[in-house]
Scaffold this motif. Structure first.
Motif, mmCIF file in Angstrom:
data_model
loop_
_atom_site.group_PDB
_atom_site.id
_atom_site.type_symbol
_atom_site.label_atom_id
_atom_site.label_comp_id
_atom_site.label_asym_id
_atom_site.label_seq_id
_atom_site.Cartn_x
_atom_site.Cartn_y
_atom_site.Cartn_z
ATOM 1 N N SER A 81 -14.126 18.025 -48.433
ATOM 2 C CA SER A 81 -15.259 17.127 -48.207
ATOM 3 C C SER A 81 -16.496 17.648 -48.933
ATOM 4 O O SER A 81 -16.656 18.850 -49.133
ATOM 5 N N VAL A 82 -17.385 16.719 -49.302
ATOM 6 C CA VAL A 82 -18.601 17.069 -50.041
ATOM 7 C C VAL A 82 -19.801 16.464 -49.325
ATOM 8 O O VAL A 82 -19.770 15.293 -48.920
ATOM 9 N N VAL A 83 -20.872 17.253 -49.178
ATOM 10 C CA VAL A 83 -22.151 16.772 -48.650
ATOM 11 C C VAL A 83 -23.211 17.013 -49.709
ATOM 12 O O VAL A 83 -23.376 18.139 -50.192
ATOM 13 N N THR A 109 -16.820 13.563 -56.762
ATOM 14 C CA THR A 109 -15.494 13.177 -56.310
ATOM 15 C C THR A 109 -15.068 14.121 -55.197
ATOM 16 O O THR A 109 -15.112 15.343 -55.367
ATOM 17 N N ALA A 110 -14.661 13.549 -54.055
ATOM 18 C CA ALA A 110 -14.253 14.350 -52.901
ATOM 19 C C ALA A 110 -12.812 14.052 -52.538
ATOM 20 O O ALA A 110 -12.405 12.890 -52.488
ATOM 21 N N GLY A 111 -12.049 15.104 -52.263
ATOM 22 C CA GLY A 111 -10.661 14.932 -51.871
ATOM 23 C C GLY A 111 -10.488 14.479 -50.440
ATOM 24 O O GLY A 111 -9.394 14.070 -50.047
ATOM 25 N N VAL A 112 -11.579 14.547 -49.641
ATOM 26 C CA VAL A 112 -11.525 14.068 -48.257
ATOM 27 C C VAL A 112 -12.675 13.082 -48.051
ATOM 28 O O VAL A 112 -12.590 11.936 -48.458
ATOM 29 N N ASP A 113 -13.792 13.522 -47.456
ATOM 30 C CA ASP A 113 -14.939 12.633 -47.206
ATOM 31 C C ASP A 113 -16.114 13.027 -48.091
ATOM 32 O O ASP A 113 -16.223 14.166 -48.552
ATOM 33 N N LEU A 114 -17.032 12.052 -48.283
ATOM 34 C CA LEU A 114 -18.229 12.285 -49.089
ATOM 35 C C LEU A 114 -19.438 11.717 -48.361
ATOM 36 O O LEU A 114 -19.443 10.552 -47.947
ATOM 37 N N GLU A 115 -20.469 12.549 -48.202
ATOM 38 C CA GLU A 115 -21.704 12.121 -47.544
ATOM 39 C C GLU A 115 -22.879 12.442 -48.461
ATOM 40 O O GLU A 115 -23.034 13.569 -48.919
ATOM 41 N N VAL A 116 -23.706 11.425 -48.725
ATOM 42 C CA VAL A 116 -24.877 11.574 -49.590
ATOM 43 C C VAL A 116 -26.108 11.171 -48.788
ATOM 44 O O VAL A 116 -26.184 10.045 -48.273
ATOM 45 N N PHE A 117 -27.087 12.075 -48.704
ATOM 46 C CA PHE A 117 -28.274 11.787 -47.905
ATOM 47 C C PHE A 117 -29.314 10.972 -48.675
ATOM 48 O O PHE A 117 -30.206 10.388 -48.069
ATOM 49 N N GLY A 118 -29.203 10.933 -49.991
ATOM 50 C CA GLY A 118 -30.118 10.130 -50.797
ATOM 51 C C GLY A 118 -29.454 8.882 -51.326
ATOM 52 O O GLY A 118 -28.641 8.247 -50.647
ATOM 53 N N ASN A 119 -29.811 8.527 -52.574
ATOM 54 C CA ASN A 119 -29.282 7.337 -53.223
ATOM 55 C C ASN A 119 -28.252 7.685 -54.292
ATOM 56 O O ASN A 119 -28.212 8.817 -54.789
ATOM 57 N N ALA A 120 -27.464 6.710 -54.645
ATOM 58 C CA ALA A 120 -26.612 6.801 -55.835
ATOM 59 C C ALA A 120 -27.239 5.902 -56.888
ATOM 60 O O ALA A 120 -27.304 4.682 -56.707
ATOM 61 N N GLU A 121 -27.723 6.491 -57.979
ATOM 62 C CA GLU A 121 -28.516 5.771 -58.974
ATOM 63 C C GLU A 121 -27.813 5.823 -60.330
ATOM 64 O O GLU A 121 -27.925 6.803 -61.048
ATOM 65 N N GLY A 122 -27.067 4.776 -60.664
ATOM 66 C CA GLY A 122 -26.347 4.780 -61.933
ATOM 67 C C GLY A 122 -25.270 5.838 -61.986
ATOM 68 O O GLY A 122 -24.926 6.339 -63.055
ATOM 69 N N ALA A 123 -24.704 6.180 -60.834
ATOM 70 C CA ALA A 123 -23.735 7.267 -60.717
ATOM 71 C C ALA A 123 -22.382 6.717 -60.286
ATOM 72 O O ALA A 123 -22.236 5.549 -59.925
ATOM 73 N N ARG A 124 -21.399 7.603 -60.285
ATOM 74 C CA ARG A 124 -20.065 7.262 -59.791
ATOM 75 C C ARG A 124 -19.723 8.226 -58.668
ATOM 76 O O ARG A 124 -19.714 9.444 -58.878
ATOM 77 N N ASP A 157 -13.323 3.823 -45.589
ATOM 78 C CA ASP A 157 -14.535 3.021 -45.353
ATOM 79 C C ASP A 157 -15.704 3.474 -46.211
ATOM 80 O O ASP A 157 -15.810 4.642 -46.595
ATOM 81 N N VAL A 158 -16.621 2.516 -46.470
ATOM 82 C CA VAL A 158 -17.907 2.801 -47.099
ATOM 83 C C VAL A 158 -19.005 2.369 -46.145
ATOM 84 O O VAL A 158 -18.997 1.233 -45.652
ATOM 85 N N ARG A 159 -19.958 3.274 -45.893
ATOM 86 C CA ARG A 159 -21.161 2.928 -45.130
ATOM 87 C C ARG A 159 -22.368 3.249 -45.996
ATOM 88 O O ARG A 159 -22.488 4.363 -46.517
ATOM 89 N N VAL A 160 -23.257 2.274 -46.141
ATOM 90 C CA VAL A 160 -24.396 2.427 -47.038
ATOM 91 C C VAL A 160 -25.606 1.714 -46.437
ATOM 92 O O VAL A 160 -25.455 0.724 -45.707
ATOM 93 N N ARG A 161 -26.789 2.221 -46.754
ATOM 94 C CA ARG A 161 -27.999 1.619 -46.192
ATOM 95 C C ARG A 161 -28.323 0.289 -46.853
ATOM 96 O O ARG A 161 -28.591 -0.705 -46.195
#
Length: 279
Positions: free
Chosen positions: A17-19, A31-46, A71-75
């Protein structure tokens, strides 16, 4: 990752997992092999995870791609492409985004969906669809987006095979016409082997095209309207404005007048896309 993912960190690829405590900047990937959590934004990224993706910020920009095996959860979503093998949950709004889910898509706040395309196999549930200005908004339910993509790839491959076969067939036909005497082929020895190899290649192309044509037919049958199917509803808790196109299992209905508190579904008895009260 205690900061932004950018030129100082480089791309991040990890089997667990990646935070990310910051943003994922333009041109970079996580890229995460389990879960991925981002506290900011994804801006033109993958960003991609085998299980869940959680974005406490939003998706910004048409080149941003988010993919989750669950699942995907996003603001919020401002353009960008999101795909999930289960559900997508948006806290605030979707602005001209492209969202595809094998399960459901839920947009929670009153801002709802303002343009773009949402596709869910089970259901789409939003407070608002479209805008009073007639912003084009396409809501698709009851169709498996991965099947649709497989069909598109299959059709593209068939077109490539047919083009190659036509080119090789033209070479063979032209060569045989030049070396025909008294109605019988008279190829020089140096050309005979080459023509035999071309003919074998041509036959392989034709056979692959035939097999793929059967696959195309099977995929098309999965996407045809099936009034008896239970999957596929579009639910609007507030207003659905003119300019919204609702599509359920291949049947379409364009909103011409504002509809409130409404559920769109496929009527199995009448075989048509209809609507009733929001439930």
């Amino acid at each position: 990752v205690s900061r932004d993912v950018d030129s100082l960190t480089g791309n991040v690829h990890f089997d667990g997992s990646v935070v990310v405590r910051g943003n994922v900047r333009e041109g970079f990937s996580v890229t995460a092999g389990v879960d991925l959590e981002v506290f900011g934004n994804a801006e033109g990224a993958r960003i991609q995870a085998v299980r869940d993706v959680v974005l406490h910020g939003g998706v910004i920009g048409p080149t941003t791609q988010v993919e989750a095996g669950r699942d995907v959860r996003v603001r919020f979503v401002e353009q960008g492409i999101l795909t999930a093998d289960r559900d997508i949950l948006v806290g605030q709004y979707v602005l001209h985004g492209s969202l595809s889910a094998c399960g459901s898509i839920l947009v929670q706040s009153r801002k709802g969906v303002l343009g773009g395309r949402l596709e869910a196999f089970d259901r789409i549930d939003t407070y608002t669809a479209g805008t009073p200005l007639g912003t084009r908004t396409h809501l698709v339910a009851g169709t498996h987006f991965r099947v649709r993509r497989q069909l598109s790839a299959t059709e593209q491959r068939i077109a490539e095979l047919e083009a190659q076969a036509a080119k090789i067939g033209g070479v063979i036909k032209g060569t045989m016409a030049r070396y025909t005497r008294d109605g019988r082929p008279a190829l020089p020895p140096e050309l005979r082997e080459r023509m035999e190899k071309l003919l074998q290649h041509y036959n392989r192309l034709v056979e692959e095209s035939r097999v793929l044509d059967g696959r195309r037919t099977a995929l098309e049958s999965l996407l045809r309207p099936q009034p008896s199917a239970t999957k596929g509803v579009v639910k609007v808790r507030g207003s659905a404005y003119p300019g919204v196109l609702v599509e359920i299992r291949g049947m379409r209905r364009e909103i011409l007048d504002e509809q409130k508190y409404v559920t769109f579904y496929l009527d199995g008895e009448r075989g048509e896309l209809t609507f009733g009260p929001y439930l």
